[in-house]
Design an enzyme around this catalytic site. Structure first.
Site, short mmCIF file in Angstrom:
data_model
loop_
_atom_site.label_atom_id
_atom_site.label_comp_id
_atom_site.label_asym_id
_atom_site.label_seq_id
_atom_site.Cartn_x
_atom_site.Cartn_y
_atom_site.Cartn_z
N THR A 1 -50.17 22.15 -7.91
CA THR A 1 -49.43 22.59 -9.09
C THR A 1 -48.78 21.39 -9.77
O THR A 1 -48.77 21.30 -11.01
CB THR A 1 -48.34 23.61 -8.69
OG1 THR A 1 -48.91 24.56 -7.81
CG2 THR A 1 -47.81 24.33 -9.91
N TYR B 1 -50.12 36.01 -9.65
CA TYR B 1 -50.18 36.96 -10.75
C TYR B 1 -50.77 38.32 -10.37
O TYR B 1 -50.21 39.36 -10.71
CB TYR B 1 -50.91 36.39 -11.98
CG TYR B 1 -50.81 37.30 -13.19
CD1 TYR B 1 -49.60 37.44 -13.86
CD2 TYR B 1 -51.90 38.05 -13.62
CE1 TYR B 1 -49.47 38.31 -14.93
CE2 TYR B 1 -51.78 38.92 -14.70
CZ TYR B 1 -50.57 39.04 -15.35
OH TYR B 1 -50.46 39.90 -16.40
N TYR C 1 -50.63 27.41 1.06
CA TYR C 1 -49.43 27.09 0.29
C TYR C 1 -48.76 28.40 -0.09
O TYR C 1 -49.30 29.19 -0.87
CB TYR C 1 -49.81 26.27 -0.94
CG TYR C 1 -48.65 25.82 -1.81
CD1 TYR C 1 -47.33 25.82 -1.34
CD2 TYR C 1 -48.89 25.37 -3.10
CE1 TYR C 1 -46.29 25.40 -2.15
CE2 TYR C 1 -47.85 24.93 -3.91
CZ TYR C 1 -46.56 24.94 -3.43
OH TYR C 1 -45.53 24.51 -4.23
N ARG D 1 -43.62 31.24 -7.49
CA ARG D 1 -44.70 31.02 -8.46
C ARG D 1 -45.81 32.07 -8.36
O ARG D 1 -46.52 32.29 -9.33
CB ARG D 1 -45.31 29.62 -8.29
CG ARG D 1 -44.48 28.49 -8.86
CD ARG D 1 -45.20 27.16 -8.72
NE ARG D 1 -44.38 26.03 -9.11
CZ ARG D 1 -44.35 25.48 -10.33
NH1 ARG D 1 -45.11 25.97 -11.29
NH2 ARG D 1 -43.57 24.44 -10.58
N LYS E 1 -47.91 24.98 3.87
CA LYS E 1 -46.92 24.32 3.04
C LYS E 1 -45.93 25.40 2.64
O LYS E 1 -46.28 26.35 1.94
CB LYS E 1 -47.57 23.69 1.80
CG LYS E 1 -46.56 23.06 0.86
CD LYS E 1 -47.21 22.52 -0.42
CE LYS E 1 -46.12 21.99 -1.35
NZ LYS E 1 -46.67 21.59 -2.66
N ILE F 1 -44.61 17.96 1.91
CA ILE F 1 -45.50 17.74 0.77
C ILE F 1 -44.56 17.79 -0.43
O ILE F 1 -44.12 18.87 -0.84
CB ILE F 1 -46.62 18.79 0.70
CG1 ILE F 1 -47.52 18.67 1.93
CG2 ILE F 1 -47.43 18.61 -0.60
CD1 ILE F 1 -48.58 19.76 2.05
#
Length: 307
Positions: A53, A114, A140, A145, A169, A211
């Site tokens: 991202t 989404y 992740y 998000r 992550k 990360i």
């Protein structure tokens, strides 16, 4: 590779989720990407993530993503994790196969965003992607998000059922839950902090590395913090973490979300970055001044005369 009596994490302790440099026309700057990657390694990064991202994966084409991965793999000796996620399982499989062929050391696969699949859908999604590569895969998890948390039970099932499911992550913002995951996970399942401000709390519950984003300019401090933590000097680790607070504050915000501030800071340093692609191209006035002020509190910044 032994480190203070511990086995080093598979991808390193300090890993930067690298920005993707663009030229003045907004085109992918592959020479800049190679140069930036080499500089990040010279600054102490033990691994890199490309096309995540922070690397503006939402506005990279698949071809650009693969070119970027191949370029950075060729440029550095450290492990390169390829961002190859999608909210479309078939697209993630295709990207993962191509990233594997491009020479990545591992795959970073973000939870589908989404469309908010159920946990059974998340399990199948990650299991299918892992089946498309021989590489170790890191999930992740960033609910802010994606709109959907990957539940601990789902992560544990994947860790137990899928041979190349190497870790996570973690940007879920819940160290207590991450601690429960680590306590129950099989040996060798690695948790990396995915939220710079929570790296030290996550180390306390068993994370192996970060990360990061601020690691673009604070790799030295991060290595120091990990070293202090590993030798049991928690007071030093706390002090280093506190000193990085201004960098963590700078790296994202409502007016300038990640990676807008990082690219601004890299431009101040004269490093390849360029501007972000739309819709991330809006930059508040004064960001370069904020970058200089932030650098004044870092070792790199002081060495370069920003202190």
């Amino acid at each position: 590779m032994a480190h203070h009596g511990h086995t080093s994490p598979r991808f390193g302790r300090v890993i930067t989720a690298m920005v993707t440099p663009f030229d003045d026309s907004g085109a992918l700057d592959l020479d800049g990407a190679a140069e930036l990657a080499r500089w990040l390694v010279a600054c102490g990064n033990e691994g890199l993530v490309v096309a995540g991202t922070t690397g503006e994966s939402p506005t990279l084409s698949h071809d650009e993503q693969i070119d970027l991965i191949a370029t950075v793999v060729d440029a550095v000796e450290v492990p390169v994790l390829a961002g190859a996620g999608s909210n479309d399982t078939a697209a993630a499989v295709e990207l993962t196969e191509r990233a594997t062929a491009a020479g990545a050391a591992g795959i970073l696969s973000v939870a589908p965003y989404y469309n908010r699949p159920p946990q059974a859908g998340l399990y199948d999604h990650f299991r299918t992607i892992a089946g498309a590569t021989h590489l170790p895969m890191i999930i992740y998890d960033i609910p802010v998000r994606t709109g959907r948390k990957v539940d601990t039970a789902t992560l544990l099932s994947l860790a137990q059922d899928v041979e190349n499911m190497a870790g996570i992550k973690d940007a879920a913002g819940d160290p207590a839950e991450t601690g429960r995951l680590i306590a129950a996970a099989p040996e060798g399942f690695e948790v990396y902090s995915g939220d710079d401000a929570l790296t030290l709390p996550l180390l306390a519950v068993g994370a192996v590395g970060v990360i990061g984003v601020a690691t673009h300019w604070t790799a030295a401090e991060h290595l120091e913090m990990f070293d202090a933590w590993e030798r049991g000097d928690t007071a030093a680790a706390r002090a280093i973490n506190a000193a990085m607070g201004s960098s963590f504050d700078y790296e994202t915000g409502l007016a300038a979300p990640n990676p807008i501030p990082t690219k601004a800071l890299l431009r101040v340093l004269g490093r390849p970055a360029g501007r972000c692609r739309p819709p991330m191209d809006a930059e508040p006035a004064g960001l370069a001044d904020d970058a200089k002020a932030t650098l004044a509190f870092t070792r790199l910044g002081r060495e370069l005369g920003f202190g």
